[in-house]
Design an enzyme around this catalytic site. Structure first.
Site, PDB file in Angstrom:
ATOM      1  N   ASN A   7       0.873  -1.175   0.000  1.00 37.22           N
ATOM      2  CA  ASN A   7       0.000   0.000   0.000  1.00 37.22           C
ATOM      3  C   ASN A   7       0.910   1.225   0.000  1.00 37.22           C
ATOM      4  O   ASN A   7       1.453   1.594   1.033  1.00 37.22           O
ATOM      5  CB  ASN A   7      -0.885  -0.045   1.252  1.00 37.22           C
ATOM      6  CG  ASN A   7      -1.858   1.099   1.321  1.00 37.22           C
ATOM      7  OD1 ASN A   7      -1.832   2.011   0.487  1.00 37.22           O
ATOM      8  ND2 ASN A   7      -2.732   1.066   2.307  1.00 37.22           N
ATOM      9  N   GLY A 209     -14.052   5.007   9.974  1.00 35.82           N
ATOM     10  CA  GLY A 209     -12.679   5.192  10.441  1.00 35.82           C
ATOM     11  C   GLY A 209     -12.315   6.651  10.253  1.00 35.82           C
ATOM     12  O   GLY A 209     -13.182   7.521  10.294  1.00 35.82           O
ATOM     13  N   ASN A 210     -11.043   6.910  10.041  1.00 36.96           N
ATOM     14  CA  ASN A 210     -10.631   8.277   9.736  1.00 36.96           C
ATOM     15  C   ASN A 210     -11.413   8.811   8.547  1.00 36.96           C
ATOM     16  O   ASN A 210     -11.884   9.933   8.546  1.00 36.96           O
ATOM     17  CB  ASN A 210      -9.151   8.259   9.391  1.00 36.96           C
ATOM     18  CG  ASN A 210      -8.397   9.134  10.334  1.00 36.96           C
ATOM     19  OD1 ASN A 210      -8.953  10.088  10.881  1.00 36.96           O
ATOM     20  ND2 ASN A 210      -7.147   8.813  10.512  1.00 36.96           N
ATOM     21  N   ARG A 240     -12.638  15.463   6.891  1.00 36.29           N
ATOM     22  CA  ARG A 240     -13.356  15.803   5.643  1.00 36.29           C
ATOM     23  C   ARG A 240     -14.788  16.222   5.952  1.00 36.29           C
ATOM     24  O   ARG A 240     -15.428  15.625   6.823  1.00 36.29           O
ATOM     25  CB  ARG A 240     -13.401  14.590   4.708  1.00 36.29           C
ATOM     26  CG  ARG A 240     -12.051  14.217   4.170  1.00 36.29           C
ATOM     27  CD  ARG A 240     -12.160  13.009   3.244  1.00 36.29           C
ATOM     28  NE  ARG A 240     -10.917  12.284   3.254  1.00 36.29           N
ATOM     29  CZ  ARG A 240     -10.815  10.954   3.265  1.00 36.29           C
ATOM     30  NH1 ARG A 240     -11.900  10.204   3.249  1.00 36.29           N
ATOM     31  NH2 ARG A 240      -9.634  10.391   3.282  1.00 36.29           N
ATOM     32  N   PHE A 283     -11.807  10.121  17.455  1.00 35.65           N
ATOM     33  CA  PHE A 283     -13.062   9.982  18.197  1.00 35.65           C
ATOM     34  C   PHE A 283     -12.852   9.715  19.690  1.00 35.65           C
ATOM     35  O   PHE A 283     -13.731   9.998  20.495  1.00 35.65           O
ATOM     36  CB  PHE A 283     -13.944   8.895  17.556  1.00 35.65           C
ATOM     37  CG  PHE A 283     -14.725   9.438  16.397  1.00 35.65           C
ATOM     38  CD1 PHE A 283     -14.075   9.972  15.294  1.00 35.65           C
ATOM     39  CD2 PHE A 283     -16.112   9.463  16.414  1.00 35.65           C
ATOM     40  CE1 PHE A 283     -14.780  10.514  14.229  1.00 35.65           C
ATOM     41  CE2 PHE A 283     -16.837   9.994  15.361  1.00 35.65           C
ATOM     42  CZ  PHE A 283     -16.173  10.522  14.269  1.00 35.65           C
ATOM     43  N   GLY A 330     -11.799   1.540  12.429  1.00 35.76           N
ATOM     44  CA  GLY A 330     -11.403   2.049  13.753  1.00 35.76           C
ATOM     45  C   GLY A 330     -12.556   2.448  14.658  1.00 35.76           C
ATOM     46  O   GLY A 330     -12.646   2.007  15.804  1.00 35.76           O
ATOM     47  N   ILE A 331     -13.464   3.266  14.151  1.00 33.52           N
ATOM     48  CA  ILE A 331     -14.586   3.732  14.974  1.00 33.52           C
ATOM     49  C   ILE A 331     -15.675   2.651  15.035  1.00 33.52           C
ATOM     50  O   ILE A 331     -16.187   2.319  16.106  1.00 33.52           O
ATOM     51  CB  ILE A 331     -15.168   5.037  14.393  1.00 33.52           C
ATOM     52  CG1 ILE A 331     -14.087   6.129  14.352  1.00 33.52           C
ATOM     53  CG2 ILE A 331     -16.361   5.510  15.201  1.00 33.52           C
ATOM     54  CD1 ILE A 331     -14.386   7.273  13.403  1.00 33.52           C
ATOM     55  N   GLU A 333     -15.534  -0.504  14.793  1.00 32.10           N
ATOM     56  CA  GLU A 333     -15.190  -1.689  15.588  1.00 32.10           C
ATOM     57  C   GLU A 333     -15.044  -1.386  17.075  1.00 32.10           C
ATOM     58  O   GLU A 333     -15.200  -2.271  17.908  1.00 32.10           O
ATOM     59  CB  GLU A 333     -13.861  -2.290  15.079  1.00 32.10           C
ATOM     60  CG  GLU A 333     -13.973  -2.951  13.729  1.00 32.10           C
ATOM     61  CD  GLU A 333     -12.610  -3.293  13.135  1.00 32.10           C
ATOM     62  OE1 GLU A 333     -11.699  -3.674  13.887  1.00 32.10           O
ATOM     63  OE2 GLU A 333     -12.460  -3.159  11.905  1.00 32.10           O
ATOM     64  N   ASN A 334     -14.698  -0.117  17.389  1.00 33.35           N
ATOM     65  CA  ASN A 334     -14.307   0.177  18.774  1.00 33.35           C
ATOM     66  C   ASN A 334     -15.204   1.116  19.555  1.00 33.35           C
ATOM     67  O   ASN A 334     -15.121   1.159  20.772  1.00 33.35           O
ATOM     68  CB  ASN A 334     -12.894   0.781  18.781  1.00 33.35           C
ATOM     69  CG  ASN A 334     -11.862  -0.200  18.273  1.00 33.35           C
ATOM     70  OD1 ASN A 334     -11.757  -1.305  18.788  1.00 33.35           O
ATOM     71  ND2 ASN A 334     -11.128   0.182  17.242  1.00 33.35           N
ATOM     72  N   GLU A 385      -8.540  -5.419   4.841  1.00 33.16           N
ATOM     73  CA  GLU A 385      -8.413  -5.034   3.437  1.00 33.16           C
ATOM     74  C   GLU A 385      -7.236  -5.737   2.758  1.00 33.16           C
ATOM     75  O   GLU A 385      -7.305  -6.097   1.594  1.00 33.16           O
ATOM     76  CB  GLU A 385      -8.261  -3.506   3.345  1.00 33.16           C
ATOM     77  CG  GLU A 385      -9.563  -2.805   3.698  1.00 33.16           C
ATOM     78  CD  GLU A 385      -9.411  -1.333   4.032  1.00 33.16           C
ATOM     79  OE1 GLU A 385      -9.009  -1.029   5.177  1.00 33.16           O
ATOM     80  OE2 GLU A 385      -9.686  -0.501   3.162  1.00 33.16           O
TER      81      GLU A 385
END
Ligand code: ADP
Length: 400
Positions: A7, A209-210, A240, A283, A330-331, A333-334, A385
């Site tokens: 990546n 996520g982000n 964003r 977050f 990230g968000i 899942e957590n 991913e």
């Protein structure tokens, strides 16, 4: 069978070597600050992390470092580069040039050059990454896997913007979406977990996520997604803006003396929950601040969860109902508070969360968190991913 997943960013290169028999990660890491002073090399294998400041003037040097480490006698995971059967490269934007994972060939690289400007920060970096890998492993098959790929099943009325059709034809301006590999992965995981055929399911996947995107999936195929021509559209995100009236952007640009590029930079990097809260794009920081009574942090969280809820409502309409809602990234899942707020007052859809299960949701594994009388299944699924990229690489390169 071992697949290396790459990546590439403009100054970074993330990598994972995956053993496809067990679908397990043998080694992974990141080359940070490539071409910048104090480059940093991170390598994780055998349960250990090695972090070194190494000079990495360009991506070729970074790839060589990765390969040397993977084959290192002490900390390596393979005896030689020959054990790498294929390389999968993540590419952010495909335009309409690529509608599925594609083998790296001189012809496909010519096409890649043509779509550089669709993602000016990311696509040129992917080309650099591919060329660096080709220089080190000229005989190893390589595949381009696009974040947009999963979304090509959207019907025309969902992907078109209501602009002059000639401009769509000439410039291919339309909705492409993003996070396709993640949406595809968690949708398939949901079907497998529920022991259902994906063909029979209506799924809404929330990759929060982000960057955040929400996708409507019918019978395993994407029918709509919240991101657009670029990842700027959809719900408000870390930095964003998400959906916004373009006239507001023009009004602000005139008032603040910004040109178009400056405006887009502002909308991409200085807005979202960071802009609204003035606290952070993260977050965890927002929740802390909101708990201490920070109004703007609370407002940002409310805007985010309300935005996600609206997309769930819209996609339930697009799908003519919903069987499963999935949270990932990230968000997703957590953050149990985000999940709870997003799904509040959706009882008209038959969505009912079990707050206890939601709070106690175990990390890093699939969890089912709907109430016993919920008509809709609610799942938290860790995304992967890289694994999708590795699977697509095996498939497209006809390996195994
Ligand atoms: P990216 O889009 O960069 O891949 P991630 O999917 O890693 O982003 O998500 C990053 C975001 O996830 C962070 O900015 C943070 O807001 C959020 N996050 C991570 N861990 C937690 C947590 N334990 N609680 C709440 N939010 C979290």
């Amino acid at each position: 069978m071992k697949i290396l997943v790459i990546n590439s960013g403009s100054s970074s290169l993330k990598y994972q070597l995956i053993d496809m028999e067990r679908e397990s990660v043998l080694a992974k890491g990141n080359c940070e600050r490539i071409g910048i002073a104090h480059s940093n090399f991170i390598y994780k294998a055998h349960g250990q992390t090695i972090e070194q400041e190494v000079d990495m003037p360009n991506h070729n040097v970074a790839v060589k470092l990765v390969l040397d480490k993977l084959c290192d006698k002490k900390v390596g995971v393979i005896a030689s580069m020959k054990e790498i059967d294929g390389v999968g490269h993540r590419v952010v934007a495909s335009g309409e040039a690529f509608k599925k994972p594609t083998l790296v060939t001189p012809e496909s690289m010519v096409l890649m050059e043509k779509i550089k400007d669709l993602a000016p920060l990311h696509n040129p970096a992917a080309i650099v990454g591919v060329n660096a890998c080709l220089a080190a492993m000229p005989k190893t098959p390589m595949v381009l896997v696009f974040d947009t790929g999963f979304h090509f099943t959207m019907p025309d009325y969902a992907y078109m913007y209501a602009i002059d059709y000639a401009h769509y034809e000439k410039y291919k301006i339309r909705r492409y979406g993003a996070h396709g590999t993640s949406h595809k992965f968690v949708a398939q995981e949901a079907a497998t977990y529920l022991k259902k055929n994906i063909e029979d399911l209506k799924i809404i996947t929330c990759h929060l996520g982000n960057g955040s995107s929400i996708t409507a999936i019918k019978g395993g195929k994407c029918i709509d997604t919240s991101m657009g021509f670029t990842p700027l559209a959809g719900v408000p995100m870390g930095t964003r803006s998400g959906d916004i009236d373009y006239s507001a952007a023009e009004f602000l640009a005139k008032k603040e003396g910004m040109d178009v590029s400056e405006m887009l930079n502002y909308l991409n990097k200085k807005c979202g929950v960071l802009g609204v809260s003035g606290v952070s794009s993260d977050f965890r920081d927002l929740s802390d601040a909101a708990e201490k009574g920070n109004y703007r942090a609370e407002l940002a969280l409310n805007m985010f969860t309300y935005g996600a809820k609206k997309y769930i409502g819209a996609y339930s309409a697009a799908l003519n109902g919903v069987d499963v809602i999935v949270f990932t990234a990230g968000i997703g899942e957590n953050d149990d508070v985000v999940r709870s707020k997003t799904l509040s007052e959706l009882d008209y859809l038959g969505v009912k969360l079990d707050e206890g299960k939601n709070k106690k949701c175990p990390r890093g594994q699939i969890a089912e968190i709907q109430a016993a009388d919920s008509k809709v299944k609610i799942l938290v699924i860790p995304t992967n991913e890289e694994l999708v990229i590795a699977r697509e690489t095996m498939h497209e390169a006809k390996l195994g």
